[in-house]
Motif scaffolding. Structure first.
Motif, mmCIF file in Angstrom:
data_model
loop_
_atom_site.group_PDB
_atom_site.id
_atom_site.type_symbol
_atom_site.label_atom_id
_atom_site.label_comp_id
_atom_site.label_asym_id
_atom_site.label_seq_id
_atom_site.Cartn_x
_atom_site.Cartn_y
_atom_site.Cartn_z
ATOM 1 N N UNK A 177 95.671 7.687 -72.274
ATOM 2 C CA UNK A 177 96.977 7.711 -72.410
ATOM 3 C C UNK A 177 97.908 7.977 -71.153
ATOM 4 N N UNK A 178 98.948 7.020 -71.174
ATOM 5 C CA UNK A 178 99.457 7.119 -69.833
ATOM 6 C C UNK A 178 101.154 7.210 -70.207
ATOM 7 N N UNK A 179 101.764 8.331 -69.707
ATOM 8 C CA UNK A 179 103.179 8.519 -69.748
ATOM 9 C C UNK A 179 103.687 7.962 -68.468
ATOM 10 N N UNK A 180 104.798 7.071 -68.535
ATOM 11 C CA UNK A 180 105.689 6.750 -67.333
ATOM 12 C C UNK A 180 106.694 7.642 -67.283
ATOM 13 N N UNK A 181 107.082 8.191 -66.241
ATOM 14 C CA UNK A 181 107.867 9.124 -65.780
ATOM 15 C C UNK A 181 109.053 8.661 -64.905
ATOM 16 N N UNK A 182 110.484 9.031 -65.496
ATOM 17 C CA UNK A 182 111.357 8.393 -64.546
ATOM 18 C C UNK A 182 112.266 9.554 -63.867
ATOM 19 N N UNK A 183 111.863 10.917 -64.314
ATOM 20 C CA UNK A 183 112.797 11.916 -63.695
ATOM 21 C C UNK A 183 111.820 12.965 -63.351
ATOM 22 N N UNK A 196 98.190 13.386 -62.509
ATOM 23 C CA UNK A 196 99.324 12.674 -62.306
ATOM 24 C C UNK A 196 98.961 11.523 -61.226
ATOM 25 N N UNK A 197 99.967 10.499 -61.281
ATOM 26 C CA UNK A 197 99.851 9.486 -60.198
ATOM 27 C C UNK A 197 101.372 9.454 -59.558
ATOM 28 N N UNK A 201 95.043 1.151 -71.271
ATOM 29 C CA UNK A 201 95.714 2.347 -71.605
ATOM 30 C C UNK A 201 96.595 2.396 -72.925
ATOM 31 N N UNK A 202 96.872 3.384 -73.581
ATOM 32 C CA UNK A 202 97.884 3.273 -74.270
ATOM 33 C C UNK A 202 99.086 3.957 -73.451
ATOM 34 N N UNK A 203 100.094 3.245 -73.607
ATOM 35 C CA UNK A 203 101.535 3.810 -72.724
ATOM 36 C C UNK A 203 102.429 4.454 -73.736
ATOM 37 N N UNK A 204 102.426 5.645 -73.737
ATOM 38 C CA UNK A 204 103.398 6.503 -74.630
ATOM 39 C C UNK A 204 104.690 6.839 -73.706
ATOM 40 N N UNK A 205 105.771 6.288 -74.005
ATOM 41 C CA UNK A 205 106.843 6.298 -73.208
ATOM 42 C C UNK A 205 108.010 6.595 -74.202
ATOM 43 N N UNK A 206 109.260 6.860 -73.598
ATOM 44 C CA UNK A 206 110.443 7.432 -74.319
ATOM 45 C C UNK A 206 111.303 5.919 -73.969
ATOM 46 N N UNK A 207 111.891 5.700 -75.236
ATOM 47 C CA UNK A 207 112.800 4.783 -75.213
ATOM 48 C C UNK A 207 114.101 5.338 -74.595
ATOM 49 N N UNK A 208 115.160 4.410 -74.172
ATOM 50 C CA UNK A 208 116.641 5.037 -73.770
ATOM 51 C C UNK A 208 117.201 6.199 -74.555
ATOM 52 N N UNK A 209 116.759 6.081 -76.009
ATOM 53 C CA UNK A 209 117.409 7.192 -76.871
ATOM 54 C C UNK A 209 116.781 8.255 -76.883
#
Ligand SMILES: Cc1cc2nc3c(=O)[nH]c(=O)nc-3n(C[C@H](O)[C@H](O)[C@H](O)COP(=O)(O)OP(=O)(O)OC[C@H]3O[C@@H](n4cnc5c(N)ncnc54)[C@H](O)[C@@H]3O)c2cc1C
Length: 387
Positions: A99-105, A154-155, A281-289
């Motif tokens: 499971x991968x979490x994309x991180x923007x901050x 982490x990548x 992978x599962x991508x487990x992410x946050x929407x803009x909200x």
């Protein structure tokens, strides 16, 4: 399980020890536990087995990473234990899921996490690298004694973009950890049901069997024929998930409102570009909200979800057009260059999460832990355990 034998048995002998109402995963699990202990138990399900929430889930068998920020540590620890048990006991349905979490901050979510912990806000916020790192370190710690799957990693941006070239280029890092997924949750439920009835002669289960009150007793209505069979149970277990309050009303149990179910919808899409972009992978992410969404390679297609909307009537839920739009918009946030056409949506489904009644204005903050409520016997109605 022979339906006509079960019906004939109930006609001849309507007195039973325990009546379990609801044939979702919870009703089936408690039915099996009682059956294996030799209890005379009947399960009645008004539709097909596992046709409610137990067929509408995101197919994750997870510890609930995001419940950590709500402080639900006990729940996460217990769920991880159950996840690992399922990996061992049901490898034909349950498998590891990178499971991968994309991180923007980097820092986002830190202040919000702290004030939420102090009870000053419940608003969801974007989670940054440090918050995610802390959560994943706890996840690894909880499973350290029985390590079945790799720990998290982490990548950096460059490595993430090399591995997932289609991901939003605004990305700063990604974190990969392991959870599990279930390919066919309803079949897992059915296997447990068959195991119970095969192991114990006193365990009987009926689908298309609606439980209600006839005034002075309980009855099971065979919805295929309309026949009504009175039953006298010493204990009722109301395991009807999102229907718990409706069932209490239908059987005449004097109970407070317990449920505040929320609807969740998913899409299954047939889009090879998206499937390949996930790299398994599962991508487990946050929407803009700030809501968590998932994207997940599922039996050659991609499963995308979900929404989280309060509902009153679990019988009327379906994936609405605006939910479909929301789900596809969330996809555009994480894989902006991939377009999913309407005719690539091969299936839509919705179900109701059986959550406790809550005034919380943010549905994602409603506690996910289990609860049981006991309703005392009254008149001819036996005590009812709601779970
Ligand atoms: C969108 C969504 C995503 C989810 N994702 C996940 C996930 O990824 N992983 C996870 O572990 N969990 C997930 N869940 C939660 C999980 O699906 C539920 O916790 C679980 O399925 C609840 O099972 P249950 O048996 O309590 O309820 P249900 O499966 O809803 O079963 C209740 C049953 O009671 C029956 N019933 C109602 N009234 C009567 C009556 N009067 N007589 C007889 N029968 C009656 C209904 O027909 C129904 O089949 C998700 C849920 C949803 C909705």
């Amino acid at each position: 399980m022979n339906r006509s034998h079960t019906l004939a048995g109930l006609r001849d002998r309507p007195d039973i020890a325990v009546l379990v109402i609801g044939g979702g995963i919870n009703g089936i699990s408690v039915f099996r536990e009682l059956a294996l202990q030799g209890v005379d138990v009947v399960l009645a399900e008004k539709g097909d087995y596992c046709s409610g929430a137990s067929a509408a889930l995101s197919r994750m068998v997870h510890g609930g990473l995001r419940y950590l920020e709500n402080g639900e540590f006990k729940l996460v620890r217990e769920s991880l234990l159950e996840r690992d048990r399922l990996l061992r006991n049901a490898p034909h349905y349950v498998a590891p899921l990178p499971t991968t979490v994309p991180i923007f901050d980097i820092f986002s979510g830190l202040a919000n996490g702290a004030v939420r912990f102090l009870g000053l806000t419940r608003r969801p916020s974007r989670r940054g690298a440090l918050v995610i790192k802390t959560g994943l370190a706890m996840y690894d710690l909880f499973t350290a004694a029985r390590r079945l799957m790799p720990t998290h990693r982490f990548r950096g941006r460059a490595e993430t973009l090399r591995k997932w070239p289609a991901i939003n280029p605004a990305i700063r890092n990604s974190a990969t950890y392991y959870d599990a997924w279930v390919s066919r949750p309803e079949r897992l439920g059915l296997e447990m049901l068959l195991d119970a009835t095969a192991s114990a002669a006193n365990a009987r289960a009926l689908n298309y069997a609606l439980v209600s009150s006839t005034g002075d007793s309980l009855a099971i209505t065979d919805t295929l024929t309309g026949e009504q069979l009175p039953v006298r149970a010493q204990l009722v277990i109301n395991a009807t998930g999102g229907w718990i309050d409706l069932t209490n009303k239908a059987i005449g149990a004097a109970a407070q409102t317990m449920m505040g179910g929320t609807k969740g919808s998913h899409l299954i899409v047939d889009n090879a570009e998206l499937f390949d972009a996930l790299g398994g992978h599962m991508v487990y992410y946050e929407n803009e909200d700030g809501r968590i969404c998932i994207l997940f390679p599922y039996l050659g297609k991609v499963l995308i979800g979900s929404t989280d909307i309060r509902v009153d009537d679990p019988d009327k839920v379906r994936c609405e057009e605006d939910e479909q739009r929301y789900i596809l918009q969330s996809l555009a946030f994480v894989f902006p260059s991939i377009k999913v056409a309407e005719n690539q949506i091969v299936f839509r489904f919705a179900g109701v999460r059986p959550l406790p009644a809550s005034e919380d204005s943010f549905t994602s903050r409603i506690p996910r832990d289990h609860f049981c409520e006991f309703v005392e016997a009254s008149g001819r109605l036996p005590a009812t355990l709601c779970m």
